[in-house]
Motif scaffolding. Structure first.
Motif, PDB file in Angstrom:
ATOM      1  N   ARG A  85       0.847  -1.184   0.000  1.00 42.76           N
ATOM      2  CA  ARG A  85       0.000   0.000   0.000  1.00 42.76           C
ATOM      3  C   ARG A  85       0.884   1.235   0.000  1.00 42.76           C
ATOM      4  NH1 ARG A  85      -3.773   1.133   4.676  1.00 42.76           N
ATOM      5  NH2 ARG A  85      -3.731   3.192   3.722  1.00 42.76           N
ATOM      6  N   ALA A  86       0.820   2.006  -1.063  1.00 42.89           N
ATOM      7  CA  ALA A  86       1.710   3.169  -1.185  1.00 42.89           C
ATOM      8  C   ALA A  86       1.484   4.179  -0.070  1.00 42.89           C
ATOM      9  CB  ALA A  86       1.532   3.829  -2.544  1.00 42.89           C
ATOM     10  N   ASP A  87       0.236   4.352   0.354  1.00 41.46           N
ATOM     11  CA  ASP A  87      -0.062   5.380   1.341  1.00 41.46           C
ATOM     12  C   ASP A  87      -0.142   4.832   2.764  1.00 41.46           C
ATOM     13  OD1 ASP A  87      -2.381   3.941   0.996  1.00 41.46           O
ATOM     14  OD2 ASP A  87      -3.683   5.673   0.708  1.00 41.46           O
ATOM     15  N   ALA A  88       0.580   3.733   3.024  1.00 43.79           N
ATOM     16  CA  ALA A  88       0.573   3.160   4.375  1.00 43.79           C
ATOM     17  C   ALA A  88       1.297   4.069   5.369  1.00 43.79           C
ATOM     18  CB  ALA A  88       1.218   1.776   4.367  1.00 43.79           C
ATOM     19  N   ASP A 129      -0.237  16.862  -7.094  1.00 42.09           N
ATOM     20  CA  ASP A 129      -1.455  17.676  -7.031  1.00 42.09           C
ATOM     21  C   ASP A 129      -2.690  16.861  -6.664  1.00 42.09           C
ATOM     22  OD1 ASP A 129       0.026  19.922  -7.657  1.00 42.09           O
ATOM     23  OD2 ASP A 129      -0.425  19.850  -9.795  1.00 42.09           O
ATOM     24  N   GLY A 130      -2.521  15.911  -5.742  1.00 46.41           N
ATOM     25  CA  GLY A 130      -3.662  15.154  -5.243  1.00 46.41           C
ATOM     26  C   GLY A 130      -4.210  14.108  -6.184  1.00 46.41           C
ATOM     27  N   GLY A 131      -3.499  13.802  -7.262  1.00 44.92           N
ATOM     28  CA  GLY A 131      -3.958  12.803  -8.230  1.00 44.92           C
ATOM     29  C   GLY A 131      -3.706  11.383  -7.740  1.00 44.92           C
ATOM     30  N   ALA A 132      -3.695  10.454  -8.669  1.00 42.88           N
ATOM     31  CA  ALA A 132      -3.453   9.052  -8.330  1.00 42.88           C
ATOM     32  C   ALA A 132      -1.981   8.857  -7.954  1.00 42.88           C
ATOM     33  CB  ALA A 132      -3.814   8.167  -9.520  1.00 42.88           C
ATOM     34  N   ILE A 133      -1.732   7.866  -7.110  1.00 38.04           N
ATOM     35  CA  ILE A 133      -0.358   7.538  -6.713  1.00 38.04           C
ATOM     36  C   ILE A 133       0.252   6.604  -7.750  1.00 38.04           C
ATOM     37  CG2 ILE A 133       1.091   6.418  -4.979  1.00 38.04           C
ATOM     38  CD1 ILE A 133      -0.998   7.188  -2.888  1.00 38.04           C
ATOM     39  N   THR A 134       1.443   6.958  -8.228  1.00 38.49           N
ATOM     40  CA  THR A 134       2.208   6.105  -9.135  1.00 38.49           C
ATOM     41  C   THR A 134       3.313   5.436  -8.340  1.00 38.49           C
ATOM     42  OG1 THR A 134       1.768   7.571 -11.015  1.00 38.49           O
ATOM     43  CG2 THR A 134       3.623   6.049 -11.215  1.00 38.49           C
ATOM     44  N   VAL A 135       3.420   4.120  -8.438  1.00 38.92           N
ATOM     45  CA  VAL A 135       4.474   3.382  -7.740  1.00 38.92           C
ATOM     46  C   VAL A 135       5.669   3.224  -8.673  1.00 38.92           C
ATOM     47  CG1 VAL A 135       5.115   1.186  -6.669  1.00 38.92           C
ATOM     48  CG2 VAL A 135       2.839   2.169  -6.258  1.00 38.92           C
ATOM     49  N   LEU A 136       6.836   3.644  -8.199  1.00 36.68           N
ATOM     50  CA  LEU A 136       8.081   3.514  -8.956  1.00 36.68           C
ATOM     51  C   LEU A 136       8.967   2.495  -8.263  1.00 36.68           C
ATOM     52  CD1 LEU A 136       8.807   7.307  -9.573  1.00 36.68           C
ATOM     53  CD2 LEU A 136       7.611   5.707 -11.087  1.00 36.68           C
ATOM     54  N   ASP A 137       9.457   1.533  -9.019  1.00 31.15           N
ATOM     55  CA  ASP A 137      10.283   0.455  -8.471  1.00 31.15           C
ATOM     56  C   ASP A 137      11.720   0.627  -8.976  1.00 31.15           C
ATOM     57  OD1 ASP A 137      11.404  -1.888  -7.517  1.00 31.15           O
ATOM     58  OD2 ASP A 137       9.735  -3.151  -8.161  1.00 31.15           O
ATOM     59  N   TYR A 138      12.658   0.746  -8.047  1.00 35.59           N
ATOM     60  CA  TYR A 138      14.066   0.969  -8.385  1.00 35.59           C
ATOM     61  C   TYR A 138      14.899  -0.299  -8.209  1.00 35.59           C
ATOM     62  CZ  TYR A 138      13.299   6.050  -8.365  1.00 35.59           C
ATOM     63  OH  TYR A 138      12.871   7.328  -8.643  1.00 35.59           O
ATOM     64  N   HIS A 170       2.437  23.828  -7.271  1.00 36.89           N
ATOM     65  CA  HIS A 170       2.125  22.409  -7.412  1.00 36.89           C
ATOM     66  C   HIS A 170       2.748  21.651  -6.239  1.00 36.89           C
ATOM     67  CE1 HIS A 170       0.513  22.863 -11.497  1.00 36.89           C
ATOM     68  NE2 HIS A 170       1.452  23.791 -11.631  1.00 36.89           N
ATOM     69  N   GLU A 171       2.157  20.500  -5.926  1.00 38.45           N
ATOM     70  CA  GLU A 171       2.586  19.739  -4.752  1.00 38.45           C
ATOM     71  C   GLU A 171       2.925  18.304  -5.143  1.00 38.45           C
ATOM     72  OE1 GLU A 171       0.742  20.275  -0.603  1.00 38.45           O
ATOM     73  OE2 GLU A 171      -0.160  18.400  -1.344  1.00 38.45           O
ATOM     74  N   ILE A 172       4.055  17.827  -4.612  1.00 36.44           N
ATOM     75  CA  ILE A 172       4.483  16.441  -4.803  1.00 36.44           C
ATOM     76  C   ILE A 172       4.467  15.744  -3.456  1.00 36.44           C
ATOM     77  CG2 ILE A 172       6.365  14.926  -5.564  1.00 36.44           C
ATOM     78  CD1 ILE A 172       7.469  17.343  -7.140  1.00 36.44           C
ATOM     79  N   GLU A 173       3.833  14.573  -3.399  1.00 35.32           N
ATOM     80  CA  GLU A 173       3.876  13.736  -2.203  1.00 35.32           C
ATOM     81  C   GLU A 173       4.680  12.485  -2.510  1.00 35.32           C
ATOM     82  OE1 GLU A 173      -0.164  13.763   0.085  1.00 35.32           O
ATOM     83  OE2 GLU A 173      -0.583  14.083  -2.055  1.00 35.32           O
ATOM     84  N   LEU A 174       5.625  12.171  -1.638  1.00 31.48           N
ATOM     85  CA  LEU A 174       6.469  10.988  -1.800  1.00 31.48           C
ATOM     86  C   LEU A 174       6.189  10.021  -0.664  1.00 31.48           C
ATOM     87  CD1 LEU A 174       9.798  12.767  -2.694  1.00 31.48           C
ATOM     88  CD2 LEU A 174       8.332  11.519  -4.252  1.00 31.48           C
TER      89      LEU A 174
END
Length: 203
Positions: A85-88, A129-138, A170-174
Motif C-alpha cells: 500500500r503506497a499510502d501506508a 497535485d492530489g492525483g493518483a499515486i504512481t508506484v516507482l520500483d528501483y 504544485h505539490e508532490i507527495e512521496l
C-alpha cells in the motif's frame, strides 16, 4: 572548481582561506538569501528540488549527510516495514511553482542501492497535485546492466511524465514503501530542458 558550504543561519560569516593546489586562496562568502516562502528558482527549464533540505517530522524519512548530488540525501527508515500500500506511511510533501504553464516531467533521482533484505523491494509512491499515486520500483538484481549503469553515474532514475501543468504552485507527495531507499533529488523538467550528466545547476 566548486566547494560545498553549509550554513546554519546563525551569525555572520567571515572570509577565510583554503589550500588549493598547494596555494592559499582567499574565499569571500556572499549570501543571497531567498525571501521567506520563495519558490525554488527555475534554471535552464529545470526546477531542482532537494528533499533533504526540508522538514521530516512525522514521516518515515531520515537525512543522511555526505551523499548524493546536493550534499545530503533522504533514506526511508531502516525499520520501516515493506508495504504494497503506497499510502501506508505519511508522505513527504514538496512543492514547486511554475511561472508559466508548460509540459513537464519529474525526474526522481535516487542513489543506487540494493533492497535491504530479500523480503523487501525498493519502491516509492509519487502523487502530484492530489492525483493518483504512481508506484516507482528501483530494484535491480545482481550485477545487471542497469545496476552497472547506475553505479557509474551514481544515480538510479525513474521519470514520470506529467503532461501540461498550469502556472502556479504544485505539490508532490512521496511515499516510502520499503526500507533503505536513498532519495537524492527531484528535477521538474520542462520543455527545452537540457540533459546534464550530473545534477543541474541551481542558483
Amino acid at each position: 572548481m566548486r566547494i560545498a558550504v553549509r550554513y546554519d543561519g546563525n551569525g555572520a560569516i567571515a572570509a577565510g582561506r583554503i589550500r588549493c593546489n598547494g596555494a592559499m586562496v582567499r574565499v569571500e562568502p556572499v549570501l543571497r538569501p531567498l525571501p521567506v516562502g520563495a519558490a525554488t528558482p527555475e534554471v535552464d527549464h529545470i526546477i531542482s528540488l532537494a528533499p533533504a533540505d526540508g522538514p521530516l517530522a512525522g514521516t518515515p524519512w531520515e537525512r543522511v549527510a555526505d551523499l548524493g548530488s546536493r550534499g545530503a540525501v533522504l533514506r526511508s527508515k531502516l525499520d520501516l516495514p515493506s508495504s504494497d500500500r503506497a499510502d501506508a506511511a505519511a508522505p513527504l510533501v514538496l512543492s514547486f511553482e511554475l511561472g508559466n504553464k508548460g509540459d513537464a516531467a519529474l525526474k526522481i533521482v535516487g542513489v543506487p542501492v540494493h533492497a535491504l533484505t530479500s523480503a523487501s523491494h525498493l519502491r516509492i509512491g509519487v502523487r502530484v497535485d492530489g492525483g493518483a499515486i504512481t508506484v516507482l520500483d528501483y530494484e535491480t538484481h545482481g550485477r545487471s546492466d542497469e545496476w552497472k549503469a547506475n553505479v557509474i553515474s551514481n544515480t538510479a532514475v525513474r521519470t514520470l511524465k506529467l503532461g501540461m501543468l498550469a502556472a502556479g504552485r504544485h505539490e508532490i507527495e512521496l511515499f516510502a514503501m520499503d526500507p533503505g531507499f536513498l532519495l537524492d533529488r527531484i528535477d521538474v523538467r520542462l520543455d527545452g530542458a537540457p540533459d546534464y550528466y550530473g545534477a543541474p545547476p541551481i542558483r
